[in-house]
Scaffold this motif. Sequence first.
Motif, PDB file in Angstrom:
ATOM      1  N   ASP A   1     -19.335  -5.611 -34.811  1.00 43.11           N
ATOM      2  CA  ASP A   1     -18.683  -4.768 -35.810  1.00 43.11           C
ATOM      3  C   ASP A   1     -18.572  -3.317 -35.357  1.00 43.11           C
ATOM      4  OD1 ASP A   1     -18.393  -6.531 -38.359  1.00 43.11           O
ATOM      5  OD2 ASP A   1     -20.391  -6.971 -37.602  1.00 43.11           O
ATOM      6  N   ASP A   2     -19.480  -2.879 -34.484  1.00 40.39           N
ATOM      7  CA  ASP A   2     -19.454  -1.474 -34.080  1.00 40.39           C
ATOM      8  C   ASP A   2     -20.342  -1.274 -32.856  1.00 40.39           C
ATOM      9  OD1 ASP A   2     -18.796   1.175 -34.129  1.00 40.39           O
ATOM     10  OD2 ASP A   2     -19.576   1.575 -36.134  1.00 40.39           O
TER      11      ASP A   2
ATOM     12  N   GLU B   1     -25.395   9.892 -36.823  1.00 40.63           N
ATOM     13  CA  GLU B   1     -24.463   8.899 -36.277  1.00 40.63           C
ATOM     14  C   GLU B   1     -24.954   7.487 -36.558  1.00 40.63           C
ATOM     15  OE1 GLU B   1     -22.467   7.549 -31.994  1.00 40.63           O
ATOM     16  OE2 GLU B   1     -24.004   9.121 -32.056  1.00 40.63           O
TER      17      GLU B   1
ATOM     18  N   ARG C   1     -24.719   6.784 -40.423  1.00 41.61           N
ATOM     19  CA  ARG C   1     -23.334   6.636 -40.865  1.00 41.61           C
ATOM     20  C   ARG C   1     -22.782   5.268 -40.496  1.00 41.61           C
ATOM     21  NH1 ARG C   1     -22.410  11.843 -38.865  1.00 41.61           N
ATOM     22  NH2 ARG C   1     -21.346  10.932 -37.051  1.00 41.61           N
ATOM     23  N   ALA C   2     -23.093   4.822 -39.274  1.00 44.77           N
ATOM     24  CA  ALA C   2     -22.605   3.513 -38.819  1.00 44.77           C
ATOM     25  C   ALA C   2     -23.157   2.386 -39.692  1.00 44.77           C
ATOM     26  CB  ALA C   2     -22.996   3.296 -37.362  1.00 44.77           C
TER      27      ALA C   2
ATOM     28  N   GLU D   1     -24.400   2.644 -42.846  1.00 45.69           N
ATOM     29  CA  GLU D   1     -23.887   2.750 -44.210  1.00 45.69           C
ATOM     30  C   GLU D   1     -22.443   2.266 -44.299  1.00 45.69           C
ATOM     31  OE1 GLU D   1     -24.476   6.839 -45.119  1.00 45.69           O
ATOM     32  OE2 GLU D   1     -26.669   6.668 -45.197  1.00 45.69           O
ATOM     33  N   SER D   2     -21.649   2.572 -43.277  1.00 51.16           N
ATOM     34  CA  SER D   2     -20.246   2.155 -43.265  1.00 51.16           C
ATOM     35  C   SER D   2     -20.130   0.640 -43.269  1.00 51.16           C
ATOM     36  CB  SER D   2     -19.556   2.742 -42.027  1.00 51.16           C
ATOM     37  OG  SER D   2     -18.245   2.227 -41.896  1.00 51.16           O
ATOM     38  N   ARG D   3     -20.935  -0.027 -42.454  1.00 50.20           N
ATOM     39  CA  ARG D   3     -20.863  -1.488 -42.359  1.00 50.20           C
ATOM     40  C   ARG D   3     -21.387  -2.158 -43.624  1.00 50.20           C
ATOM     41  NH1 ARG D   3     -16.865  -2.473 -39.252  1.00 50.20           N
ATOM     42  NH2 ARG D   3     -16.772  -0.641 -37.913  1.00 50.20           N
TER      43      ARG D   3
ATOM     44  N   LYS E   1     -21.270  -0.879 -46.643  1.00 51.89           N
ATOM     45  CA  LYS E   1     -20.260  -0.682 -47.683  1.00 51.89           C
ATOM     46  C   LYS E   1     -19.138  -1.697 -47.533  1.00 51.89           C
ATOM     47  CE  LYS E   1     -20.917   4.272 -48.561  1.00 51.89           C
ATOM     48  NZ  LYS E   1     -20.318   5.629 -48.399  1.00 51.89           N
ATOM     49  N   ARG E   2     -18.787  -1.989 -46.276  1.00 55.33           N
ATOM     50  CA  ARG E   2     -17.720  -2.959 -46.026  1.00 55.33           C
ATOM     51  C   ARG E   2     -18.131  -4.351 -46.514  1.00 55.33           C
ATOM     52  NH1 ARG E   2     -14.888  -4.129 -40.158  1.00 55.33           N
ATOM     53  NH2 ARG E   2     -13.489  -5.780 -40.853  1.00 55.33           N
TER      54      ARG E   2
END
Length: 347
Positions: free
Chosen positions: A100-101, A111, A114-115, A117-119, A121-122
């Motif tokens: 995913d990242d 960094e 954020r990575a 939390e972003s995943r 949330k998705r």
Amino acid sequence: MKKKVLLIEDDKTVRENTSEILELANYTVKTAKNGKEGVALAKSFLPDIIICDILMPLLDGYGVLQIISKSPLLEHIPFIFLTAKTTHDDLRKGMELGADDYISKPFGESELLRAIESRLKRVKILEQNSKPIEFKNVSGCLNIKNIDQFLATKKVFTFNKGETIYCEGNLSNHIFLIKKGMVKTYKINEYGKELNTGFYSSNQYFGFSSFLKNTPHFENSKAMSFTKLYKINRAEIASIIKNNNHILYDLVIHLAGNSVELKNKLMLFAYGSVRKKTAVILLNLHESFTEVVDNEIFITRLNLANSIGIAKETLARTLHDFKEEKLIDISTKSIKILNKMKLSKVD
């Protein structure tokens, strides 16, 4: 409830420092010092997200991801590579396997967080979108005579030639209907090679996979000419089906045809000869491609080769043979079909 993070990292210092950062950010963290240990821990811990190094003893990060992605218990878990190995080929390989990242070492605390939390949330959005569709009435979808009447109320989206419509990995609650123009869908393999998976023109739908299965798109899409299209969302489709049964038949027919076409194409790619694949794709383009005038198909050699899944040099030789057999005529910008019947019988 705290979210659970599994950290797989063979460097003790990085493992301990990263674990501390995550615990201070209110995550529950478990760590593994190699890939083999990480896979075993994932099955018992069932984390909400996995962060994994690539270069590790016993089992590297790629191996971990392959095992995780094949497990029904774990395949849905977001997977982030934590690595200093970030060449283009490495990134491509990881993404093709389903990562995913990526987070490159050395990394900052913000960094990393954020990575994650972003995943997460998705994942939450995916879970919300996977709920059954409520069959509620939507304005513009009641008692319509045909799709055209409904479309008259819809916004038209425009895309210039070469502009991306959606990317692999995007999640969509829409299907797309082309009002005018031409769209191609395609995938990029681990070596950066493009394979066209479809061409769509006026009055054709595309982008069904994400819409129907609530999963990210498995391919990319791009406008091949100035294109106008509609986006029809799940609630609208549900309302149309509920209130206008006479339209449902048309939608089912289109979906069934799309599925049959895909299966036939997969069989062709798996077992067909280069000559057979080239002939079939040419005939398909002749039937559905908007850039056809008097049996002449206007398509670049690169797009045609990518549609067939062969090198441009192989395509050139095959087209030359077809020309010698008087099946087609070729120019620098187009291919003209001279004998559809014989072309359809190519082995």
